[in-house]
Write a protein that holds these residues in place. Structure first.
Motif, mmCIF file in Angstrom:
data_model
loop_
_atom_site.group_PDB
_atom_site.id
_atom_site.type_symbol
_atom_site.label_atom_id
_atom_site.label_comp_id
_atom_site.label_asym_id
_atom_site.label_seq_id
_atom_site.Cartn_x
_atom_site.Cartn_y
_atom_site.Cartn_z
ATOM 1 N N MET A 3 -21.047 0.184 6.323
ATOM 2 C CA MET A 3 -20.593 0.562 4.978
ATOM 3 C C MET A 3 -19.290 1.344 5.042
ATOM 4 S SD MET A 3 -24.148 1.677 3.215
ATOM 5 C CE MET A 3 -25.456 0.478 2.947
ATOM 6 N N THR A 4 -19.218 2.256 6.043
ATOM 7 C CA THR A 4 -18.012 3.072 6.176
ATOM 8 C C THR A 4 -16.789 2.193 6.410
ATOM 9 O OG1 THR A 4 -19.464 4.645 7.255
ATOM 10 C CG2 THR A 4 -17.120 5.127 7.329
ATOM 11 N N ILE A 5 -17.001 1.063 7.085
ATOM 12 C CA ILE A 5 -15.875 0.164 7.345
ATOM 13 C C ILE A 5 -15.589 -0.730 6.136
ATOM 14 C CG2 ILE A 5 -15.129 -1.802 8.749
ATOM 15 C CD1 ILE A 5 -16.401 -0.498 11.124
ATOM 16 N N LEU A 6 -16.659 -1.198 5.480
ATOM 17 C CA LEU A 6 -16.475 -2.174 4.395
ATOM 18 C C LEU A 6 -16.042 -1.540 3.063
ATOM 19 C CD1 LEU A 6 -19.318 -4.803 4.847
ATOM 20 C CD2 LEU A 6 -16.861 -5.072 5.224
ATOM 21 N N LEU A 7 -16.543 -0.345 2.779
ATOM 22 C CA LEU A 7 -16.229 0.271 1.484
ATOM 23 C C LEU A 7 -14.727 0.410 1.227
ATOM 24 C CD1 LEU A 7 -19.048 2.930 1.093
ATOM 25 C CD2 LEU A 7 -18.607 0.971 -0.391
ATOM 26 N N PRO A 8 -13.951 0.889 2.219
ATOM 27 C CA PRO A 8 -12.508 0.969 1.972
ATOM 28 C C PRO A 8 -11.889 -0.399 1.685
ATOM 29 C CG PRO A 8 -13.104 2.258 3.899
ATOM 30 C CD PRO A 8 -14.321 1.465 3.515
ATOM 31 N N ILE A 9 -12.445 -1.454 2.301
ATOM 32 C CA ILE A 9 -11.899 -2.797 2.064
ATOM 33 C C ILE A 9 -12.175 -3.215 0.615
ATOM 34 C CG2 ILE A 9 -12.110 -5.238 2.697
ATOM 35 C CD1 ILE A 9 -12.628 -4.351 5.558
ATOM 36 N N ILE A 10 -13.373 -2.886 0.126
ATOM 37 C CA ILE A 10 -13.695 -3.181 -1.278
ATOM 38 C C ILE A 10 -12.733 -2.430 -2.201
ATOM 39 C CG2 ILE A 10 -15.451 -2.818 -3.055
ATOM 40 C CD1 ILE A 10 -17.563 -3.424 -0.920
ATOM 41 N N ALA A 11 -12.476 -1.162 -1.857
ATOM 42 C CA ALA A 11 -11.552 -0.363 -2.666
ATOM 43 C C ALA A 11 -10.150 -0.953 -2.644
ATOM 44 C CB ALA A 11 -11.530 1.078 -2.151
ATOM 45 N N ILE A 12 -9.712 -1.372 -1.449
ATOM 46 C CA ILE A 12 -8.376 -1.965 -1.307
ATOM 47 C C ILE A 12 -8.252 -3.188 -2.217
ATOM 48 C CG2 ILE A 12 -6.939 -3.365 0.254
ATOM 49 C CD1 ILE A 12 -7.723 -1.444 2.507
ATOM 50 N N LEU A 13 -9.232 -4.096 -2.106
ATOM 51 C CA LEU A 13 -9.122 -5.354 -2.850
ATOM 52 C C LEU A 13 -9.208 -5.133 -4.365
ATOM 53 C CD1 LEU A 13 -11.141 -7.819 -0.604
ATOM 54 C CD2 LEU A 13 -8.671 -7.484 -0.747
ATOM 55 N N SER A 14 -9.984 -4.135 -4.788
ATOM 56 C CA SER A 14 -10.089 -3.909 -6.230
ATOM 57 C C SER A 14 -8.730 -3.525 -6.808
ATOM 58 C CB SER A 14 -11.138 -2.831 -6.523
ATOM 59 O OG SER A 14 -10.576 -1.547 -6.472
ATOM 60 N N VAL A 15 -7.897 -2.866 -6.012
ATOM 61 C CA VAL A 15 -6.565 -2.488 -6.500
ATOM 62 C C VAL A 15 -5.555 -3.609 -6.262
ATOM 63 C CG1 VAL A 15 -4.673 -0.836 -6.299
ATOM 64 C CG2 VAL A 15 -7.030 -0.052 -6.084
ATOM 65 N N THR A 16 -5.512 -4.120 -5.013
ATOM 66 C CA THR A 16 -4.431 -5.040 -4.667
ATOM 67 C C THR A 16 -4.555 -6.395 -5.352
ATOM 68 O OG1 THR A 16 -5.634 -5.732 -2.699
ATOM 69 C CG2 THR A 16 -3.958 -4.021 -2.419
ATOM 70 N N SER A 17 -5.793 -6.812 -5.709
ATOM 71 C CA SER A 17 -5.928 -8.143 -6.312
ATOM 72 C C SER A 17 -5.141 -8.242 -7.620
ATOM 73 C CB SER A 17 -7.396 -8.484 -6.540
ATOM 74 O OG SER A 17 -7.947 -7.621 -7.501
ATOM 75 N N GLU A 18 -4.953 -7.121 -8.305
ATOM 76 C CA GLU A 18 -4.175 -7.154 -9.547
ATOM 77 C C GLU A 18 -2.744 -7.623 -9.266
ATOM 78 O OE1 GLU A 18 -5.481 -6.779 -12.408
ATOM 79 O OE2 GLU A 18 -7.250 -5.515 -12.195
ATOM 80 N N TRP A 19 -2.264 -7.334 -8.050
ATOM 81 C CA TRP A 19 -0.913 -7.770 -7.692
ATOM 82 C C TRP A 19 -0.947 -9.068 -6.896
ATOM 83 C CZ3 TRP A 19 -1.881 -2.730 -8.766
ATOM 84 C CH2 TRP A 19 -0.962 -2.092 -9.597
ATOM 85 N N VAL B 82 -16.921 8.702 0.849
ATOM 86 C CA VAL B 82 -16.019 8.718 -0.300
ATOM 87 C C VAL B 82 -14.582 8.920 0.176
ATOM 88 C CG1 VAL B 82 -15.350 10.011 -2.359
ATOM 89 C CG2 VAL B 82 -17.746 9.425 -1.988
ATOM 90 N N LEU B 83 -14.404 9.801 1.166
ATOM 91 C CA LEU B 83 -13.056 10.034 1.697
ATOM 92 C C LEU B 83 -12.510 8.773 2.364
ATOM 93 C CD1 LEU B 83 -13.077 13.638 3.204
ATOM 94 C CD2 LEU B 83 -11.714 12.787 1.292
ATOM 95 N N ALA B 84 -13.359 8.107 3.158
ATOM 96 C CA ALA B 84 -12.926 6.878 3.832
ATOM 97 C C ALA B 84 -12.509 5.839 2.794
ATOM 98 C CB ALA B 84 -14.047 6.325 4.699
ATOM 99 N N LEU B 85 -13.282 5.779 1.714
ATOM 100 C CA LEU B 85 -12.986 4.829 0.651
ATOM 101 C C LEU B 85 -11.686 5.197 -0.066
ATOM 102 C CD1 LEU B 85 -15.164 3.195 -1.875
ATOM 103 C CD2 LEU B 85 -13.724 4.984 -2.759
ATOM 104 N N LEU B 86 -11.471 6.494 -0.249
ATOM 105 C CA LEU B 86 -10.244 6.911 -0.925
ATOM 106 C C LEU B 86 -9.007 6.564 -0.097
ATOM 107 C CD1 LEU B 86 -11.190 10.316 -2.588
ATOM 108 C CD2 LEU B 86 -10.735 8.116 -3.684
ATOM 109 N N VAL B 87 -9.170 6.558 1.228
ATOM 110 C CA VAL B 87 -8.072 6.120 2.092
ATOM 111 C C VAL B 87 -7.726 4.665 1.750
ATOM 112 C CG1 VAL B 87 -7.429 5.490 4.446
ATOM 113 C CG2 VAL B 87 -8.470 7.715 3.997
ATOM 114 N N GLY B 88 -8.768 3.829 1.644
ATOM 115 C CA GLY B 88 -8.542 2.434 1.261
ATOM 116 C C GLY B 88 -7.905 2.336 -0.109
ATOM 117 N N PHE B 89 -8.407 3.096 -1.043
ATOM 118 C CA PHE B 89 -7.882 3.086 -2.402
ATOM 119 C C PHE B 89 -6.402 3.463 -2.399
ATOM 120 C CE2 PHE B 89 -7.260 4.713 -6.691
ATOM 121 C CZ PHE B 89 -7.892 3.744 -7.434
ATOM 122 N N MET B 90 -6.090 4.526 -1.631
ATOM 123 C CA MET B 90 -4.706 4.981 -1.532
ATOM 124 C C MET B 90 -3.822 3.876 -0.961
ATOM 125 S SD MET B 90 -2.482 5.963 1.028
ATOM 126 C CE MET B 90 -3.468 6.487 2.416
#
Lengths: 307, 257
Positions: free
Chosen positions: B70-86, B159-167
């Motif tokens: 989960m720690t590895i996958l969650l940031p990827i989910i966060a990344i895609l939720s933002v980047t897919s818009e672009w 949450v922090l790991a995910l925020l890294v992905g989000f960032m």
């Protein structure tokens, strides 16, 4: 109602949109015409807040677009039918729009019906859609909130002839019910058929605008002659300027009666003489495209004008 | 049709959040990413039951095993939720339906943190079930070796790991680029820091203040001292808050094409 006032947008040294002003009125279809790269899409993106204007203001329904509380219910926008997540189904894309706007769920099926996407097609992912299907879906997304204004960038692209006819009727009905429509195209004919008002843009600047009926009413006469050089000289002697068109054609800037008299007096045989309806607009458009066009198509197109 | 003097009510934030949550699951890739979280949790639990020694079969072992993917996958989910818009260009629609981009980005952040909290809670539940089943099969007493504080710091770590992905999503705004950035961030940089710390004396004392992974590691290990909270605060500002602020500025101003 759409009002664009002195909008400019520059990218470094390049001016994409240069002091553009026009108004699109309710109950009318406003055609935004210009060759590719003339600044149509940039102007439309500025209008909906996706691009910032370097200067000038654009308002929809009297407000800046970003200040509209729920834009989907007020303005239907279709800028690029292919700009969708390829992994979503058509129905899901409509559902996302319906959710954002807070509409009843039934609107999704109503819209699918309206744009003739079958249940089977709606369940497919957009990656597998043809451009025509994407345009239909985009038009459905634009219309789902029953907006008072429609902004469509090249909506006819990819539609088959029946689809184009369907869309024309849809937009005509929409405007007749009091809606404001702004649609862009790089094809003069397409705009001519549907638009009430025309805004013509080239190299970022507006070169002509007004009611289509005014713009198309041309003072000129179109003629074909065995020796058009002789005719052109005779006309010039009488103070009438003219422009050669096609192989033996001439666009004279005077009414047919006057041109007929001058040519008769000069004794030059004519093959044809008639009022030049709309040729002025087409000429202007061709002049615009000539700068950006890679092929010299002036002859070919001018014959189209004669026909 | 609406008229000039009858503007509709503004879109409530709750509706944007709910719609963004839906968008996270409604694509094939989004669905399988989230589904794989559950599947991997079950596989990890089964693996602990199958391979763990009697002594090793503790609650924390189960939670660590289910939580790691989960720690590895969650940031990827966060990344895609933002980047897919672009990358998928759906932002053209999203940002015309909701022209205030900060509201969309905030909603995405809420959804990401919510999903992270929910999945880690799932890890706690699956871990507990695994612990009960596993120990029952061996006929030994289950060991419950995680305190509530441990669990809260674990949630914070994820949450922090995910925020890294989000960032990274916000800063890079391209799926491929942000994913590469994520691997550099979480695998290349920490290794570099370790190498630097072992070879350079001047860096050894500095490392806790700049190495985000190092500072975050204490959250997973258990007890966190005041000093370690300070490390965590400083590294979070350097690696998450500042880049996120810069990225958000760009997102607000950038042209959406």
């Amino acid at each position: 109602m759409i009002t664009i006032e002195s909008v400019s947008r520059t990218y470094g040294d390049f001016t994409a949109v240069d002091d553009v002003s026009f108004t699109a009125h309710p109950g009318r279809v406003t055609g935004f015409l210009g060759p590719n790269g003339a600044g149509k899409s940039t102007t439309m993106r500025i209008l909906v807040g996706l691009t910032r204007a370097t200067s000038g203001t654009a308002t929809v329904l009297g407000r800046s677009y970003v200040d509209l509380p729920n834009p989907g219910l007020e303005v239907g926008v279709l800028l690029d039918a292919s700009a969708q997540h390829a992994g979503r189904t058509g129905r899901e894309i409509l559902t996302v729009a319906q959710r954002f706007m807070g509409l009843p769920r039934s609107r999704v099926e109503e819209m699918l019906d309206l744009v003739s996407l079958s249940a089977d097609e709606a369940a497919r992912r957009v990656r597998d859609y043809s451009l025509g299907m994407r345009q239909r879906l985009g038009i459905a997304t634009a219309l789902i909130g029953e907006p008072a204004v429609l902004i469509l960038d090249e909506p006819a692209n990819g539609l088959d002839p029946a689809g184009i006819r369907w869309m024309r009727r849809l937009l005509r009905d929409y405007a007749d019910r009091g809606g404001t429509v702004l649609l862009s195209s790089h094809l003069l004919h397409e705009i001519e058929v549907i638009a009430d008002d025309l805004v013509m843009i080239g190299n970022g600047r507006i070169v002509a605008q007004g009611a289509k009926s005014d713009l198309l009413r041309s003072e000129g006469s179109m003629l074909r002659a065995l020796d058009r050089g002789l005719v052109a000289r005779a006309l010039l002697d009488a103070g009438i300027t003219s422009t050669p068109v096609g192989q033996d054609g001439l666009l004279a800037h005077a009414d047919t009666a006057h041109v007929g008299e001058v040519v008769f007096a000069a004794g030059a045989p004519l093959l044809e003489l008639r009022a030049a309806d709309g040729a002025g607009l087409e000429e202007l458009f061709l002049e615009l495209t000539a700068d950006t066009q890679r092929d010299d198509t002036s002859d070919h197109h001018s014959e189209g004008a004669l026909a | 049709m609406t008229t000039l003097d009858a503007f509709p009510a503004p879109i409530p934030m709750s509706r944007i959040i709910a719609t963004e949550l839906r968008k996270m699951f409604d694509t094939r890739s989004g669905f399988w990413l989230v589904a794989s979280l559950g599947i991997l949790a079950l596989l990890a639990t089964a693996a602990v039951i199958a391979f763990s020694s009697n002594d090793g079969m503790t609650y924390s072992a189960f939670v660590t095993a289910t939580g790691y993917p989960m720690t590895i996958l969650l940031p990827i989910i966060a990344i895609l939720s933002v980047t897919s818009e672009w990358s998928q260009r759906s932002g053209l629609t999203t940002f015309t339906l909701v022209p205030h981009r900060e509201r969309v980005i905030t909603a995405k952040a809420f959804v990401c943190v919510g999903v992270a909290t929910a999945t880690i809670s799932l890890a706690f539940v699956v871990g507990a079930l695994g612990n009960l089943v596993g120990t029952a099969m061996l006929g030994i007493a289950p060991v419950w070796d995680l305190t509530v504080t441990n669990m809260l710091t674990l949630i914070l770590a994820n949450v922090l790991a995910l925020l890294v992905g989000f960032m990274l999503g916000v800063v890079i705004r391209s799926s491929a680029g942000a994913l590469v950035g994520y691997f550099v961030y979480s695998f290349v940089l920490p290794t570099l820091f370790v190498v630097l710390a072992t070879s350079q004396d001047w860096f050894r004392d500095l490392q806790p203040w700049v190495d985000f992974k190092y500072a975050g590691g204490t959250l997973i290990d258990g007890t966190v001292t005041i000093q370690q909270w300070e490390y965590l605060g400083v590294t979070s500002v350097i690696w998450v808050v500042i880049p996120l602020a810069i990225g958000l500025r760009f997102v607000m101003r950038a042209e959406v094409k």
